[in-house]
Scaffold this motif. Structure first.
Motif, PDB file in Angstrom:
ATOM      1  N   ASP A 161      19.014  59.334 -13.170  1.00 58.73           N
ATOM      2  CA  ASP A 161      18.814  58.849 -14.547  1.00 58.73           C
ATOM      3  C   ASP A 161      17.410  58.328 -14.816  1.00 58.73           C
ATOM      4  O   ASP A 161      17.062  58.046 -15.962  1.00 58.73           O
ATOM      5  N   GLU A 162      16.617  58.184 -13.775  1.00 63.83           N
ATOM      6  CA  GLU A 162      15.241  57.695 -13.960  1.00 63.83           C
ATOM      7  C   GLU A 162      14.223  58.827 -14.026  1.00 63.83           C
ATOM      8  O   GLU A 162      13.017  58.573 -14.038  1.00 63.83           O
ATOM      9  N   ASN A 163      14.689  60.097 -14.058  1.00 67.21           N
ATOM     10  CA  ASN A 163      13.710  61.180 -14.165  1.00 67.21           C
ATOM     11  C   ASN A 163      13.042  61.124 -15.543  1.00 67.21           C
ATOM     12  O   ASN A 163      13.581  60.581 -16.511  1.00 67.21           O
ATOM     13  N   ILE A 164      11.851  61.718 -15.614  1.00 63.39           N
ATOM     14  CA  ILE A 164      11.016  61.535 -16.806  1.00 63.39           C
ATOM     15  C   ILE A 164      11.638  62.141 -18.070  1.00 63.39           C
ATOM     16  O   ILE A 164      11.468  61.614 -19.167  1.00 63.39           O
ATOM     17  N   PHE A 165      12.408  63.224 -17.911  1.00 62.09           N
ATOM     18  CA  PHE A 165      13.013  63.814 -19.111  1.00 62.09           C
ATOM     19  C   PHE A 165      14.206  62.984 -19.591  1.00 62.09           C
ATOM     20  O   PHE A 165      14.484  62.929 -20.796  1.00 62.09           O
ATOM     21  N   ALA A 166      14.890  62.315 -18.681  1.00 64.44           N
ATOM     22  CA  ALA A 166      15.950  61.385 -19.090  1.00 64.44           C
ATOM     23  C   ALA A 166      15.326  60.255 -19.912  1.00 64.44           C
ATOM     24  O   ALA A 166      15.892  59.814 -20.925  1.00 64.44           O
ATOM     25  N   LYS A 167      14.137  59.811 -19.487  1.00 67.21           N
ATOM     26  CA  LYS A 167      13.448  58.742 -20.229  1.00 67.21           C
ATOM     27  C   LYS A 167      13.014  59.241 -21.605  1.00 67.21           C
ATOM     28  O   LYS A 167      13.071  58.496 -22.589  1.00 67.21           O
ATOM     29  N   ILE A 168      12.582  60.486 -21.679  1.00 68.63           N
ATOM     30  CA  ILE A 168      12.232  61.066 -22.989  1.00 68.63           C
ATOM     31  C   ILE A 168      13.467  61.101 -23.885  1.00 68.63           C
ATOM     32  O   ILE A 168      13.413  60.717 -25.059  1.00 68.63           O
ATOM     33  N   LEU A 169      14.597  61.533 -23.343  1.00 63.42           N
ATOM     34  CA  LEU A 169      15.821  61.592 -24.148  1.00 63.42           C
ATOM     35  C   LEU A 169      16.253  60.210 -24.639  1.00 63.42           C
ATOM     36  O   LEU A 169      16.797  60.078 -25.736  1.00 63.42           O
ATOM     37  N   ARG A 170      15.994  59.187 -23.835  1.00 58.33           N
ATOM     38  CA  ARG A 170      16.365  57.820 -24.244  1.00 58.33           C
ATOM     39  C   ARG A 170      15.317  57.195 -25.171  1.00 58.33           C
ATOM     40  O   ARG A 170      15.477  56.063 -25.617  1.00 58.33           O
ATOM     41  N   GLY A 171      14.232  57.931 -25.427  1.00 62.77           N
ATOM     42  CA  GLY A 171      13.188  57.426 -26.314  1.00 62.77           C
ATOM     43  C   GLY A 171      12.248  56.440 -25.647  1.00 62.77           C
ATOM     44  O   GLY A 171      11.498  55.735 -26.317  1.00 62.77           O
ATOM     45  N   GLU A 172      12.262  56.394 -24.317  1.00 61.47           N
ATOM     46  CA  GLU A 172      11.411  55.437 -23.593  1.00 61.47           C
ATOM     47  C   GLU A 172       9.999  55.964 -23.387  1.00 61.47           C
ATOM     48  O   GLU A 172       9.080  55.201 -23.108  1.00 61.47           O
ATOM     49  N   ILE A 173       9.847  57.283 -23.496  1.00 61.60           N
ATOM     50  CA  ILE A 173       8.545  57.939 -23.332  1.00 61.60           C
ATOM     51  C   ILE A 173       8.369  58.867 -24.527  1.00 61.60           C
ATOM     52  O   ILE A 173       9.310  59.576 -24.893  1.00 61.60           O
ATOM     53  N   PRO A 174       7.176  58.867 -25.145  1.00 59.31           N
ATOM     54  CA  PRO A 174       6.975  59.751 -26.300  1.00 59.31           C
ATOM     55  C   PRO A 174       6.926  61.219 -25.901  1.00 59.31           C
ATOM     56  O   PRO A 174       6.677  61.549 -24.728  1.00 59.31           O
ATOM     57  N   ASN A 175       7.168  62.076 -26.875  1.00 55.50           N
ATOM     58  CA  ASN A 175       7.051  63.512 -26.618  1.00 55.50           C
ATOM     59  C   ASN A 175       6.623  64.184 -27.904  1.00 55.50           C
ATOM     60  O   ASN A 175       6.782  63.628 -28.989  1.00 55.50           O
ATOM     61  N   ASP A 176       6.124  65.396 -27.759  1.00 52.86           N
ATOM     62  CA  ASP A 176       5.669  66.179 -28.912  1.00 52.86           C
ATOM     63  C   ASP A 176       6.791  67.163 -29.273  1.00 52.86           C
ATOM     64  O   ASP A 176       6.807  68.309 -28.832  1.00 52.86           O
ATOM     65  N   THR A 177       7.737  66.667 -30.068  1.00 55.05           N
ATOM     66  CA  THR A 177       8.946  67.442 -30.357  1.00 55.05           C
ATOM     67  C   THR A 177       8.654  68.663 -31.223  1.00 55.05           C
ATOM     68  O   THR A 177       7.928  68.574 -32.217  1.00 55.05           O
ATOM     69  N   VAL A 178       9.245  69.783 -30.833  1.00 53.87           N
ATOM     70  CA  VAL A 178       9.157  71.027 -31.594  1.00 53.87           C
ATOM     71  C   VAL A 178      10.457  71.246 -32.367  1.00 53.87           C
ATOM     72  O   VAL A 178      10.444  71.705 -33.502  1.00 53.87           O
ATOM     73  N   LEU A 179      11.568  70.899 -31.737  1.00 50.26           N
ATOM     74  CA  LEU A 179      12.884  71.152 -32.331  1.00 50.26           C
ATOM     75  C   LEU A 179      13.921  70.272 -31.624  1.00 50.26           C
ATOM     76  O   LEU A 179      13.796  70.006 -30.425  1.00 50.26           O
ATOM     77  N   GLU A 180      14.914  69.872 -32.383  1.00 53.24           N
ATOM     78  CA  GLU A 180      16.026  69.106 -31.789  1.00 53.24           C
ATOM     79  C   GLU A 180      17.312  69.519 -32.465  1.00 53.24           C
ATOM     80  O   GLU A 180      17.343  69.715 -33.694  1.00 53.24           O
TER      81      GLU A 180
END
Ligand code: AMP
Length: 124
Positions: free
Chosen positions: A7-26
């Motif tokens: 659960d501490e992998n970086i994409f899990a953090k992105i999904l939880r909103g803890e790390i920003p991302n450049d979203t293309v689609l959701e």
């Protein structure tokens, strides 16, 4: 052997909103965002919202609606990037898995690479 999800992998953090991302689609089942280190003019990662380590894990254990929603997101991203082969120049889709696949982030993701030729599939 059971798949183990960290659960501490970086994409899990992105999904939880803890790390920003450049979203293309959701959509309800998937998030697509630009790779932080793009290897081609278009380089987008598409991840399912569920806790799946790899494509084989997802294929075996995800519910039908999760699989449909994820695959539909991949198609929609191809349209958004104009890389679909019906009206664009194509793309490469990669899903590195596990140790021999040299997967860095242990949350399922496919890479969509396009905008220029991806060359031969595997360098000999
Ligand atoms: P893989 O080797 O298939 O696990 O690929 C992991 C990918 O994630 C690499 O292409 C990285 O550049 C990318 N990556 C790592 N951290 C981030 C991040 N915070 N935002 C976007 N892409 C990332």
């Amino acid at each position: 052997m059971a798949y183990k999800y960290d659960d501490e992998n970086i994409f899990a953090k992105i999904l939880r909103g803890e790390i920003p991302n450049d979203t293309v689609l959701e959509n309800e089942y998937a998030l697509a965002f630009r790779d932080i280190n793009p290897q081609r003019p278009h380089h987008v990662l598409i991840i399912p919202k569920g806790r799946y380590v790899s494509f084989d894990h997802f294929a075996k254990e995800a519910a039908d609606d999760q699989i449909i929603g994820y695959i539909q997101a991949i198609g929609a991203v191809c349209d958004l990037l104009n890389v679909s082969i019906d009206n664009g120049d194509g793309f490469r889709m990669i899903a590195n898995s596990g140790q021999h696949g040299v997967q860095e982030v242990p949350h399922l993701h496919v890479h969509i690479l396009g905008g220029s030729s991806c060359g031969k599939m595997i360098q000999s």
